[in-house]
Motif scaffolding. Structure first.
Motif, short mmCIF file in Angstrom:
data_model
loop_
_atom_site.label_atom_id
_atom_site.label_comp_id
_atom_site.label_asym_id
_atom_site.label_seq_id
_atom_site.Cartn_x
_atom_site.Cartn_y
_atom_site.Cartn_z
N GLN A 158 0.06 -8.39 18.94
CA GLN A 158 -1.32 -8.13 18.55
C GLN A 158 -1.71 -8.98 17.35
O GLN A 158 -2.84 -9.50 17.28
CB GLN A 158 -1.51 -6.64 18.23
N GLU A 211 -4.77 -11.71 17.39
CA GLU A 211 -5.92 -11.61 16.48
C GLU A 211 -6.00 -12.83 15.57
O GLU A 211 -7.09 -13.34 15.28
CB GLU A 211 -5.81 -10.33 15.65
N THR A 254 -2.24 -7.67 10.28
CA THR A 254 -3.38 -7.78 11.20
C THR A 254 -4.64 -7.22 10.58
O THR A 254 -5.73 -7.81 10.68
CB THR A 254 -3.06 -7.05 12.52
N SER A 311 1.19 -4.46 11.35
CA SER A 311 -0.18 -3.96 11.57
C SER A 311 -1.02 -4.13 10.31
O SER A 311 -2.22 -4.38 10.39
CB SER A 311 -0.15 -2.49 12.00
N GLU A 354 5.14 -5.25 20.12
CA GLU A 354 3.72 -5.19 20.51
C GLU A 354 2.82 -5.41 19.30
O GLU A 354 1.75 -6.04 19.41
CB GLU A 354 3.42 -3.86 21.17
#
Length: 543
Positions: free
Chosen positions: A87, A91, A38, A35, A83
């Motif tokens: 993502q 992105e 991202t 994350s 997940e």
């Protein structure tokens, strides 16, 4: 940015390597995660790169920071969830960035279910999935092979009463590529990630996959031979002609390429650590269009910093590899950062960083950047008690390991832990990196970050730099001179590696020069001479 529909997008692309555990922590545990990658994709996209190489994020005991995989198809909870990965891919694709993931196929963790079963007996279904061998009559290992991380490459197992091969840590047993079932299983894990939308694979230690079936001893290394291994490590005392780089590996690479080709515009880049044979190995692995798309070697990841060394390395590749391809890099997660490696003690590392990206952008091939180099990060000085790298711990103090290039990114100079994490980072944030944090450089036109962006943009705008041929010209002193040519465009590229001024005489048959507007230049054309200040670059159009 590359054309998403172009099957040859990888040729001359710019790849940005992310070491996830040091990029951005979003959970407050001191370790970067998916994350976090991202969250920081806009920074990567702003550089003008084409793809991201993600170092391992798979499930792992982390004995070697994720290069010891216990499940090839699962995200380690340290880094998030599947997940989170999906993502990240979505992105990145939205921003025009491709995703290349690090596949560690030569070995697994000793906690992988395959190895747990393999070591349980000599007659189970996976008994031959790893490299097992009986001891010599006196109980010694079957041959003289050594581990890169120190000591013999063989570990005794008390259940099977045999040795198993490990080219790295004892907890990283080598898979047996002579067994077609092993190849099939590994290719299925590759397919798993292709189905999730990845655009390519960086293949770790790609020439280590296959070993000599006869387990013959390696001969000693000639004393004058070039070597990728620190002198503190006895691994460099052998010619590794039997424990790696076997011809049977080509058959597996063809199977790997066939699988990738099923999915269209995908790519592969192999890591080749093979000392004197590295370019011959690159040629074998990339020629013919039926194996790897490209490879990188350690030729320009060494301490040598001179015009002669760069010319020797590039010309050796051009002579050895006819229709294959190379990916040049100056830094990665395994070597000291080049801003320090190529700077004199107390020298101007920012100046070296700017000069290096000038050179990298002008070489023929694809290029790979390592996180933090766009900010001019130097090698961090890590105390022994803070070391996490087993390689460095094993060979301290003669070799300090790889943690000095793996410290966290510095995003905000005034924030806690430079904006990397709200908790104590897994490695300390270097204070000199804090002073070079991304927010400090973001709006400074003289910064290393601004220079990277402008040079990468310049490279994209010049077809000769993206896809042209390369031919070297003679130069005196520590000056490198070559011509890049594509279609009707010819560019002269000059680099003064010395810290003192130099002059280069323009050959009479070269033609008139018109300088390109570089982000930084201290070069001047006067008649038939180009004057270069120390550590400066000249790129000019010929004709």
């Amino acid at each position: 940015m590359t054309d998403a529909n172009n099957a040859d997008w990888w040729r001359s692309c710019v790849i940005y390597q992310v070491y996830p555990r040091s990029f951005q922590d979003t959970t407050g545990n001191g370790i970067g995660d998916l994350s976090g990658v991202t969250q920081r994709l806009s920074h990567i996209a702003s550089l003008g790169v084409d793809a991201i190489w993600l170092s391992p994020f798979f499930q792992s005991p982390m004995a070697d920071m994720g290069y010891d995989v216990s499940d090839y198809c699962a995200v380690d909870p340290l880094f998030g969830t599947i997940e989170d990965f999906d993502q990240l891919v979505a992105e990145a694709h939205r921003l025009g960035l491709k995703i290349i993931i690090d596949q560690v196929l030569s070995h697994s963790s000793d906690r992988h279910p395959w190895f747990v079963q393999s070591r349980a007996s000599r007659d189970n279904a996976k008994a031959d999935w790893y490299v097992w061998a009986d001891p010599k009559p006196d109980g010694n290992p079957p041959n003289n092979w050594l581990s890169v991380f120190g000591g013999p490459a063989w570990e005794w197992d008390s259940t099977r009463r045999q040795y198993y091969l490990h080219n790295f840590l004892a907890s990283q047993p080598d898979l047996n590529f002579h067994n077609p079932d092993v190849q099939d299983a590994l290719l299925e894990t590759v397919r798993f990630w292709l189905e999730r939308g990845v655009d390519g694979f960086r293949l770790d230690t790609v020439n280590f996959y296959v070993h000599d079936k006869l387990l013959r001893d390696n001969p000693p290394m000639p004393t004058e031979a070039e070597n990728d291994i620190p002198g503190t490590n006895p691994y460099g005392y052998q010619q590794h002609v039997f424990d790696k780089t076997q011809t049977e590996n080509l058959d597996f690479l063809k199977r790997f390429r066939t699988l990738l080709d099923e999915y269209g515009a995908r790519t592969s880049v192999g890591e080749v650590g093979d000392g004197m044979r590295s370019l011959q190995t690159v040629a074998a692995y990339t020629e013919g269009g039926d194996k790897l798309h490209m490879c990188y070697t350690f030729d320009l990841l060494r301490p040598e910093f001179s015009a002669a060394h760069v010319r020797k390395s590039v010309e050796a590749f051009e002579n050895a590899v006819k229709d294959g391809w190379i990916c040049w890099a100056f830094s990665n997660h395994d070597v000291a950062r080049h801003a320090s490696r190529w700077s004199k003690p107390g020298g101007d590392t920012d100046r070296v960083a700017k000069f290096a990206i000038d050179l990298l952008c002008c070489l023929r091939g694809s290029i790979c950047l390592y996180q933090g180099e766009e900010l001019g990060f130097e090698e961090a000085d890590i105390a022994f008690e803070d070391l996490r790298d087993p390689y460095g711990i094993r060979f301290w103090p003669g070799f300090k390991g790889r943690d000095g290039c793996r410290t966290p990114m510095a995003w905000q100079a005034e924030a806690l832990n430079a904006g990397f994490s709200t908790a104590k980072p897994w490695l300390p944030v270097q204070e000199s990196h804090r002073r070079r944090a991304a927010d400090v450089q973001e709006n400074d036109p003289r910064s290393v970050l601004a220079h990277y962006r402008r040079m990468l943009a310049l490279r994209r705008q010049q077809p000769a730099l993206v896809a042209g041929t390369i031919s070297f010209l003679e130069a005196e002193g520590d000056v490198l001179a070559f011509v890049r040519e594509a279609d009707n465009e010819r560019l002269l590229c000059l680099f003064n590696f010395a810290e003192t001024p130099a002059e280069w005489r323009v050959p009479s048959d070269l033609g008139p020069l018109s300088p390109l507007e570089l982000p930084k230049t201290a070069a001047m054309v006067k008649g038939d001479r180009v004057s270069l200040s120390g550590l400066s670059t000249f790129v000019g159009r010929i004709g």
